[in-house]
Design a protein around this motif. Structure first.
Motif, PDB file in Angstrom:
ATOM      1  N   SER A 274      35.648  60.145  57.909  1.00 45.09           N
ATOM      2  CA  SER A 274      36.238  58.920  57.399  1.00 45.09           C
ATOM      3  C   SER A 274      36.056  57.818  58.437  1.00 45.09           C
ATOM      4  N   PHE A 275      35.182  56.862  58.135  1.00 45.60           N
ATOM      5  CA  PHE A 275      34.912  55.801  59.094  1.00 45.60           C
ATOM      6  C   PHE A 275      36.166  54.971  59.354  1.00 45.60           C
ATOM      7  N   GLU A 276      36.947  54.733  58.319  1.00 48.77           N
ATOM      8  CA  GLU A 276      38.167  53.944  58.494  1.00 48.77           C
ATOM      9  C   GLU A 276      39.146  54.653  59.421  1.00 48.77           C
ATOM     10  N   ALA A 277      39.271  55.980  59.260  1.00 46.43           N
ATOM     11  CA  ALA A 277      40.178  56.735  60.120  1.00 46.43           C
ATOM     12  C   ALA A 277      39.691  56.722  61.563  1.00 46.43           C
ATOM     13  N   LEU A 278      38.374  56.890  61.748  1.00 47.90           N
ATOM     14  CA  LEU A 278      37.819  56.863  63.109  1.00 47.90           C
ATOM     15  C   LEU A 278      37.976  55.486  63.726  1.00 47.90           C
ATOM     16  N   GLU A 279      37.697  54.454  62.944  1.00 48.04           N
ATOM     17  CA  GLU A 279      37.832  53.096  63.461  1.00 48.04           C
ATOM     18  C   GLU A 279      39.279  52.800  63.838  1.00 48.04           C
ATOM     19  N   SER A 280      40.204  53.330  63.057  1.00 48.30           N
ATOM     20  CA  SER A 280      41.619  53.114  63.361  1.00 48.30           C
ATOM     21  C   SER A 280      41.987  53.731  64.701  1.00 48.30           C
ATOM     22  N   LEU A 281      41.426  54.932  64.978  1.00 50.77           N
ATOM     23  CA  LEU A 281      41.700  55.578  66.259  1.00 50.77           C
ATOM     24  C   LEU A 281      41.038  54.828  67.408  1.00 50.77           C
ATOM     25  N   VAL A 282      39.757  54.541  67.233  1.00 51.75           N
ATOM     26  CA  VAL A 282      38.995  53.914  68.314  1.00 51.75           C
ATOM     27  C   VAL A 282      39.461  52.489  68.591  1.00 51.75           C
ATOM     28  N   SER A 283      39.890  51.785  67.547  1.00 53.28           N
ATOM     29  CA  SER A 283      40.326  50.401  67.738  1.00 53.28           C
ATOM     30  C   SER A 283      41.587  50.317  68.585  1.00 53.28           C
ATOM     31  N   ARG A 284      42.299  51.444  68.714  1.00 56.16           N
ATOM     32  CA  ARG A 284      43.486  51.453  69.569  1.00 56.16           C
ATOM     33  C   ARG A 284      43.151  51.922  70.978  1.00 56.16           C
ATOM     34  N   CYS A 285      41.882  51.893  71.326  1.00 57.98           N
ATOM     35  CA  CYS A 285      41.448  52.463  72.606  1.00 57.98           C
ATOM     36  C   CYS A 285      42.115  51.807  73.802  1.00 57.98           C
ATOM     37  N   LYS A 286      42.391  50.508  73.723  1.00 57.43           N
ATOM     38  CA  LYS A 286      42.996  49.838  74.874  1.00 57.43           C
ATOM     39  C   LYS A 286      44.345  50.444  75.195  1.00 57.43           C
ATOM     40  N   SER A 287      45.167  50.617  74.180  1.00 53.11           N
ATOM     41  CA  SER A 287      46.477  51.193  74.433  1.00 53.11           C
ATOM     42  C   SER A 287      46.386  52.698  74.612  1.00 53.11           C
ATOM     43  N   LEU A 288      45.386  53.318  73.943  1.00 56.80           N
ATOM     44  CA  LEU A 288      45.244  54.763  74.040  1.00 56.80           C
ATOM     45  C   LEU A 288      44.560  55.200  75.328  1.00 56.80           C
ATOM     46  N   LYS A 289      43.861  54.276  75.987  1.00 63.97           N
ATOM     47  CA  LYS A 289      43.083  54.605  77.174  1.00 63.97           C
ATOM     48  C   LYS A 289      42.109  55.738  76.874  1.00 63.97           C
ATOM     49  N   THR A 310      27.435  45.566  64.029  1.00 65.57           N
ATOM     50  CA  THR A 310      28.155  44.631  64.896  1.00 65.57           C
ATOM     51  C   THR A 310      29.614  45.029  65.051  1.00 65.57           C
ATOM     52  N   ASP A 311      30.222  45.446  63.933  1.00 60.94           N
ATOM     53  CA  ASP A 311      31.624  45.887  63.997  1.00 60.94           C
ATOM     54  C   ASP A 311      31.780  47.083  64.928  1.00 60.94           C
ATOM     55  N   LEU A 312      30.848  48.031  64.826  1.00 62.33           N
ATOM     56  CA  LEU A 312      30.909  49.195  65.712  1.00 62.33           C
ATOM     57  C   LEU A 312      30.747  48.791  67.172  1.00 62.33           C
ATOM     58  N   GLU A 313      29.817  47.885  67.419  1.00 56.96           N
ATOM     59  CA  GLU A 313      29.582  47.424  68.791  1.00 56.96           C
ATOM     60  C   GLU A 313      30.829  46.750  69.348  1.00 56.96           C
ATOM     61  N   ALA A 331      19.919  59.394  66.648  1.00 54.28           N
ATOM     62  CA  ALA A 331      20.014  58.039  67.194  1.00 54.28           C
ATOM     63  C   ALA A 331      18.622  57.470  67.451  1.00 54.28           C
ATOM     64  N   THR A 332      18.442  56.181  67.166  1.00 54.83           N
ATOM     65  CA  THR A 332      17.181  55.491  67.412  1.00 54.83           C
ATOM     66  C   THR A 332      17.485  54.180  68.120  1.00 54.83           C
ATOM     67  N   LEU A 333      16.431  53.426  68.405  1.00 53.46           N
ATOM     68  CA  LEU A 333      16.602  52.134  69.087  1.00 53.46           C
ATOM     69  C   LEU A 333      17.474  51.178  68.286  1.00 53.46           C
ATOM     70  N   ILE A 334      17.538  51.384  66.956  1.00 53.68           N
ATOM     71  CA  ILE A 334      18.358  50.502  66.127  1.00 53.68           C
ATOM     72  C   ILE A 334      19.834  50.680  66.449  1.00 53.68           C
ATOM     73  N   TYR A 335      20.244  51.937  66.698  1.00 57.48           N
ATOM     74  CA  TYR A 335      21.659  52.243  66.889  1.00 57.48           C
ATOM     75  C   TYR A 335      22.113  52.174  68.341  1.00 57.48           C
ATOM     76  N   LEU A 336      21.216  52.399  69.284  1.00 58.60           N
ATOM     77  CA  LEU A 336      21.613  52.524  70.681  1.00 58.60           C
ATOM     78  C   LEU A 336      22.379  51.322  71.226  1.00 58.60           C
ATOM     79  N   PRO A 337      22.070  50.080  70.814  1.00 54.91           N
ATOM     80  CA  PRO A 337      22.841  48.941  71.350  1.00 54.91           C
ATOM     81  C   PRO A 337      24.339  49.037  71.087  1.00 54.91           C
TER      82      PRO A 337
END
Length: 626
Positions: A274-289, A310-313, A331-337
């Motif tokens: 679930s991309f939304e669930a993963l994004e929800s976890l990762v987006s809290r990275c600052k507080s989650l450290k 761009t959103d992922l980046e 993974a390819t050169l498209i995704y690595l950035p």
């Protein structure tokens, strides 16, 4: 801290023929089978004093100083009792975090033994059958963290039957009563069911960290239980497991109130999450450290949608504490950035699932200025490894895995790549799968990297000689053991004669683990190793001409070793029975394969390990314990 240092000095000398006793000898009971190493001691000590003795003909300066300290400054005669307050010992030992140091102090005397066991918070058990959970719980009443390993390592190569054993549930049953305050569990090569994961999640209220490596028997339903009930979770690390993947919805079971997660790794799951669930976890990275992140493959949906990229980046850009990244299948050169924003702080980059070429790797490495650990596939080629040697001056560990391990036509990496990465001055650990190698390249590598502690060279083609001279690879491994005095783990392969094992026995005095495949001439090779490597703890052998003489050459070593594995060698049942008779404290297991045709003479797979728990009670019918 001065007292900590003094205690460790005294303990270390006690291990080297310096004897220190209390009123009664310590009940040196159990933990030679786990990292808290205590050993059986059948000798009765009649003295009830503190005294110094060394049998060394040339005592070290430290030994002489301690002798003066003990006899003069402290004015201690051999009959004078000398003890330290129990509370002082407990507080001092609580400052000691190293398992090795704790092992040393626990062996000194009964008082230190008791203080150490009462203050220990972590225990590491290298073989789940070397000891029982009941004995562990009786010895260490206040454990918060457990590391537990199960099947032999060669199970990774399908050499151990799937239903051999190593079920974690009996351990959890004991821990639920003895350690309801358990916070951390790290399992390797264990059988873990969904029911076990649910039991873990429901019975340990303060549970924080779960690591599963090379385990099997569970599905993503078990992960749902962990995500739902472990409200204080800081780490969920799932790698190289045989998981029944029922989908990625389990990520959505993490409650929105979870604010403690620091490590999340599910790189080996191949279903969409679930991309939304993963994004929800990762987006809290600052507080989650969030410090570690392992993901799976990039979705094809990203290709026509630059907004998602761009959103992922941007999401990754928020993870300034991230120091470990793994996964990124396809993974390819498209995704690595996407990961460029976090590259600067990375110390570990695991690309062993990404079939990257040299060009892609050259785009990443210049941005990873602090990289210390790197795992890649051999698709990077020698050119990619040349980039590693150029851009990774701090690199300490490199692992190069084969993408097509059974196809010798694939180019992969060669001796040229090995020489290139030897330019990394701090390199001390290497695992290198290749199709060909030369003595000259390994000798150069040994000269450039004398600080190797782990050297694991796996030439995929059995009995492959030097690809240039067509000579055996003896001089290559001779250079490694001669140049690298701190070498602790060695894997040898290629065309090798007994000369390689003579070199190992002569020079590898700190070697603890030796892995051998398709090598050697005769039993004499293993005799050299067993006779010459005093710190040997684990030996793994497959498809070698070693027989009963080699097996029995380790009689004086096995009780101080963790385990011995021999498969497809020339060992007989008679030799195994003789070993079991000579060493009753060892478990000698013979695994009978169907392809053996029920041969009562040949012992095709032999697993020998020390145990204070006796023969295991859950052995399947195809395992004969002698």
């Amino acid at each position: 801290m001065v007292w900590v240092v003094l205690l460790l000095v005294v303990a270390e000398l006690a291990i080297h023929n310096v004897f220190i006793t209390s009123k009664t000898p310590p009940p040196l009971l159990v933990a030679s089978c786990c990292s808290a190493s205590c050993y059986f001691n059948d000798k009765k000590k009649t003295s009830s004093s503190f005294f110094y003795k060394t049998s060394s003909p040339n005592p070290t300066t430290l030994e002489r100083k301690l002798s003066v300290f003990a006899a003069a400054d402290m004015d201690l005669a051999p009959t004078t009792p000398w003890t330290l307050p129990e509370e002082f010992l407990k507080r001092t030992f609580s400052l000691i975090s190293s398992d090795k140091d704790r092992n040393s102090v626990s062996l000194v005397c009964k008082d230190w033994y008791n203080a150490e066991r009462l203050t220990r918070r972590h225990v590491s058990i290298k073989n789940c059958y070397s000891i029982s959970p009941e004995i562990v719980a009786a010895r260490f009443p206040a454990i918060r963290s457990v590391t537990l390993k199960g099947k032999p390592r060669f199970s990774d190569f399908n050499l151990v039957p799937a239903d051999w054993g190593a079920d974690v549930q009996p351990w959890l049953n004991v821990f639920a009563t003895a350690y309801p305050f358990l916070e951390e569990l790290r399992l390797k090569r264990m059988v873990v069911t969904d029911e076990s994961l649910e039991f873990l999640a429901l019975n340990f209220d303060g549970f924080k960290a779960l690591s599963l490596l090379s385990c099997d028997g569970f599905s993503t339903l078990g992960l749902e239980s962990i995500a739902t009930h472990c409200e204080n979770l800081t780490e969920l690390d799932i790698q190289e497991n045989s998981i029944i993947d029922l989908g990625g919805d389990w990520l959505s079971f993490f409650p929105e109130t979870l604010t403690t997660l620091q490590v999340l790794n599910f790189a080996t799951l191949n279903s969409e999450v679930s991309f939304e669930a993963l994004e929800s976890l990762v987006s809290r990275c600052k507080s989650l450290k969030l410090t570690e992140l392992g993901t799976g493959t990039f979705s094809d949906d990203l290709d026509p949608n630059p907004t998602l990229i761009t959103d992922l980046e941007n999401t990754f850009a928020k993870c300034q504490n991230l120091h470990s990244v793994s996964g990124f299948w396809d993974a390819t050169l498209i995704y690595l950035p996407i990961i460029y924003p976090v590259c600067e702080n990375l110390t570990f980059l695991n690309l062993s699932y990404a079939s990257l070429g040299a060009d892609e790797l050259e785009q990443i490495l210049p941005r990873c200025k602090r990289l210390r650990r790197l795992w890649v596939l051999d698709t990077v080629g020698d050119k990619g490894l040349e980039a590693v040697g150029s851009y990774c001056p701090l690199l300490e560990e490199l692992r190069v895995f084969p993408v097509f391990p059974v196809d010798p036509s694939q180019p992969g990496v060669t001796e040229s790549g090995l020489v290139s990465i030897s330019r990394c001055p701090n390199l001390n650990y290497i695992l290198y799968f290749c199709q060909r190698m030369t003595n000259a390249a390994v000798i150069t590598t040994a000269r450039n990297c004398p600080n190797f502690t782990h050297f694991r060279l796996c030439i995929i083609t059995p009995y492959a000689p030097d690809s240039v001279t067509n000579e055996p690879m003896d001089e290559a491994f001779g250079a490694i053991v001669n140049s690298c005095s701190d070498l602790r783990r060695l894997s040898v392969s290629g065309l090798l004669t007994d000369l390689t094992f003579e070199y190992i026995g002569k020079h590898a005095k700190n070697l603890e683990t030796l892995s051998v495949a398709f090598a050697g001439d005769s039993d004499f090779g293993m005799e050299c190793v067993m006779r010459g490597c005093p710190k040997l703890r684990r030996v793994e052998i497959r498809d070698c001409p070693f027989g009963d003489v080699a097996l029995l050459s380790g009689l004086e070593r096995y009780e101080s070793m963790r385990s011995l594995w021999m498969s497809a060698c020339n060992v007989t049942m008679e030799g195994c029975k003789k070993l079991a008779e000579e060493m009753p404290r060892l478990n000698v297991e013979v695994i009978n394969d169907e392809e053996d045709g029920g041969d009562d003479f040949v012992a095709n797979k032999v697993y020998v390990y020390r145990s204070v728990a006796g023969p295991r009670k859950d052995a399947p019918t195809f395992v004969a314990t002698l």
